[in-house]
Write an enzyme that holds these catalytic residues in place. Structure first.
Site, PDB file in Angstrom:
ATOM      1  N   ILE A 120       6.344 -12.684   9.690  1.00 43.72           N
ATOM      2  CA  ILE A 120       5.379 -13.277  10.622  1.00 43.72           C
ATOM      3  C   ILE A 120       6.159 -14.052  11.674  1.00 43.72           C
ATOM      4  O   ILE A 120       7.133 -14.752  11.363  1.00 43.72           O
ATOM      5  CB  ILE A 120       4.369 -14.180   9.887  1.00 43.72           C
TER       6      ILE A 120
ATOM      7  N   ILE B  60      10.217 -15.461   8.302  1.00 42.58           N
ATOM      8  CA  ILE B  60       9.743 -16.040   9.555  1.00 42.58           C
ATOM      9  C   ILE B  60      10.566 -15.418  10.673  1.00 42.58           C
ATOM     10  O   ILE B  60      11.807 -15.483  10.650  1.00 42.58           O
ATOM     11  CB  ILE B  60       9.899 -17.576   9.559  1.00 42.58           C
ATOM     12  N   LYS B  61       9.901 -14.806  11.638  1.00 44.87           N
ATOM     13  CA  LYS B  61      10.600 -14.119  12.727  1.00 44.87           C
ATOM     14  C   LYS B  61      10.897 -15.093  13.860  1.00 44.87           C
ATOM     15  O   LYS B  61       9.998 -15.752  14.385  1.00 44.87           O
ATOM     16  CB  LYS B  61       9.764 -12.947  13.248  1.00 44.87           C
ATOM     17  N   ILE B  62      12.165 -15.154  14.224  1.00 49.00           N
ATOM     18  CA  ILE B  62      12.631 -16.012  15.315  1.00 49.00           C
ATOM     19  C   ILE B  62      13.379 -15.134  16.309  1.00 49.00           C
ATOM     20  O   ILE B  62      14.283 -14.392  15.910  1.00 49.00           O
ATOM     21  CB  ILE B  62      13.558 -17.122  14.790  1.00 49.00           C
TER      22      ILE B  62
END
Length: 376
Positions: A109, A140-142
């Protein structure tokens, strides 16, 4: 007859699905892909959720509940997307438990792409999403912007697993790997269990060909035409070379002794955008152990239907890949300019999709409010 998707898995490539929706969860479609097509992970992005909420009918009841509470579109987006990711993570939990060090069976996400150039906000958003989804098998997408690099390191240092997205250049890929190692070192110094921290580095593939081919077509020479469709695979193969180098040195070995996990390369944007190319182009050309290929469903089904011709080991193609990129550069197409343009466009496209997601959600909230007033 063996399955091409099973062969891919057996070759060390994890098969992930690059889409998610409430309909896919409740219909059993996701579970079916996991059980019959070797899918062991899911990636999402703002475009995927914008399309799901804009066109899906399964969000009506939830939107009505959110509408009566008077929540903002931003809060509704976070609530709904986190719920979808949480449910998908639960479906994938058996794959997570069965995989080595829990590196598969994960769902990604993304942080709000408007924070792509704000390190502090990205770190805070990553913490919030990890808390909100509350599942161990999530990423967690960064985005791999300059501001994203220290955010990646700090998020990893806090024990949150990360999918680094929007990587286009080899130099940026090495910076991403360095940020991951830095984060692991900080986590180790803080006494965290490194075996519980995981990461993938999402290297975008097809968009490279789209932009380079456009420039080659503008040149129109025989030399230019001969190089069409060669940039993306060459770029990704050299990223794998960099991966091998980074995760074999003494710095890595020190972390490995503390049970750290390698940051696996993930091939993203693997659906072809030029109908002249085989639908399996960005799968067949990038088979390498310890990688992930996240595919749109159409690409996944094409791999299953068409199979994958036996190709060269990626590790034997580095010289050819370098020669291809050098030949393109000699024609006056600067590598650094192309990859920076793609990064800028990638961030802008996700920001546009995020804004579209907010607009679609706001419209559904209004519909939910109207529905409640009609009932009364």
């Amino acid at each position: 007859m063996t399955s091409a998707l099973k062969d891919l898995s057996d070759a060390g490539v994890s098969v992930w699905l690059d889409t998610l929706s409430r309909e896919r969860i409740i219909s059993g479609s996701l579970a079916e892909l996991i059980s019959s097509r070797h899918v062991v992970g899911v990636t999402t992005n703002p475009t995927i959720f914008r399309d799901a909420i804009s066109h899906g009918t399964e969000y009506g009841a939830r939107m009505s509940d959110l509408a009566v509470r008077g929540v903002s579109a931003e809060e509704a987006v976070r609530t709904i997307t986190a719920s979808d990711v949480r449910d998908a993570a639960d479906i994938l939990r058996p794959a997570f438990l069965a995989s080595y060090a829990g590196q598969d069976g994960r769902v990604s996400i993304e942080v709000d792409p408007h924070m792509a150039h704000d390190t502090t906000a990205t770190i805070a958003e990553a913490r919030h999403l990890a808390w909100l989804v509350d599942r161990p098998n999530t990423y967690i997408k960064i985005p791999a912007t300059k501001a994203g690099l220290p955010a990646i390191a700090e998020t990893i240092a806090q024990g949150i697993s990360v999918n680094v997205t929007l990587i286009f250049s080899l130099a940026r890929y090495r910076q991403v790997a360095d940020a991951y190692l830095t984060g692991l070192e900080k986590a180790h110094a803080a006494g965290r269990d490194l075996s519980q921290i995981s990461s993938v580095a999402s290297f975008f593939v097809s968009r490279m060909d789209t932009e380079v081919d456009r420039r080659l077509d503008a040149l129109g020479t025989p030399e230019a035409r001969a190089l069409r469709g060669r940039a993306a695979v060459a770029n990704a193969r050299l990223a794998y070379e960099a991966f091998e180098e980074v995760f074999s040195g003494e710095r890595w070995n020190r972390l490995l002794r503390s049970r750290a996990n390698k940051q696996r390369p993930l091939w993203a944007s693997t659906g072809v955008k030029d109908s002249a190319y085989e639908a399996t182009k960005y799968v067949a050309g990038l088979i390498a152990p310890g990688t992930v290929n996240t595919m749109p469903e159409a690409t996944l089904l094409a791999v299953e239907a068409q199979g994958l011709a036996a190709g060269s080991d990626v590790r034997s193609t580095y010289d050819e890949a370098r020669a291809d990129l050098e030949a393109i550069e000699r024609l006056g197409i600067p590598y650094t300019e192309v990859v920076q343009q793609l990064e800028d466009e990638g961030v802008a496209k996700f920001q546009e999709s995020w804004d579209g997601l907010l607009t679609a959600t706001a419209a559904q909230l209004r519909t939910g409010t109207h529905r409640l007033h009609t009932r009364q």
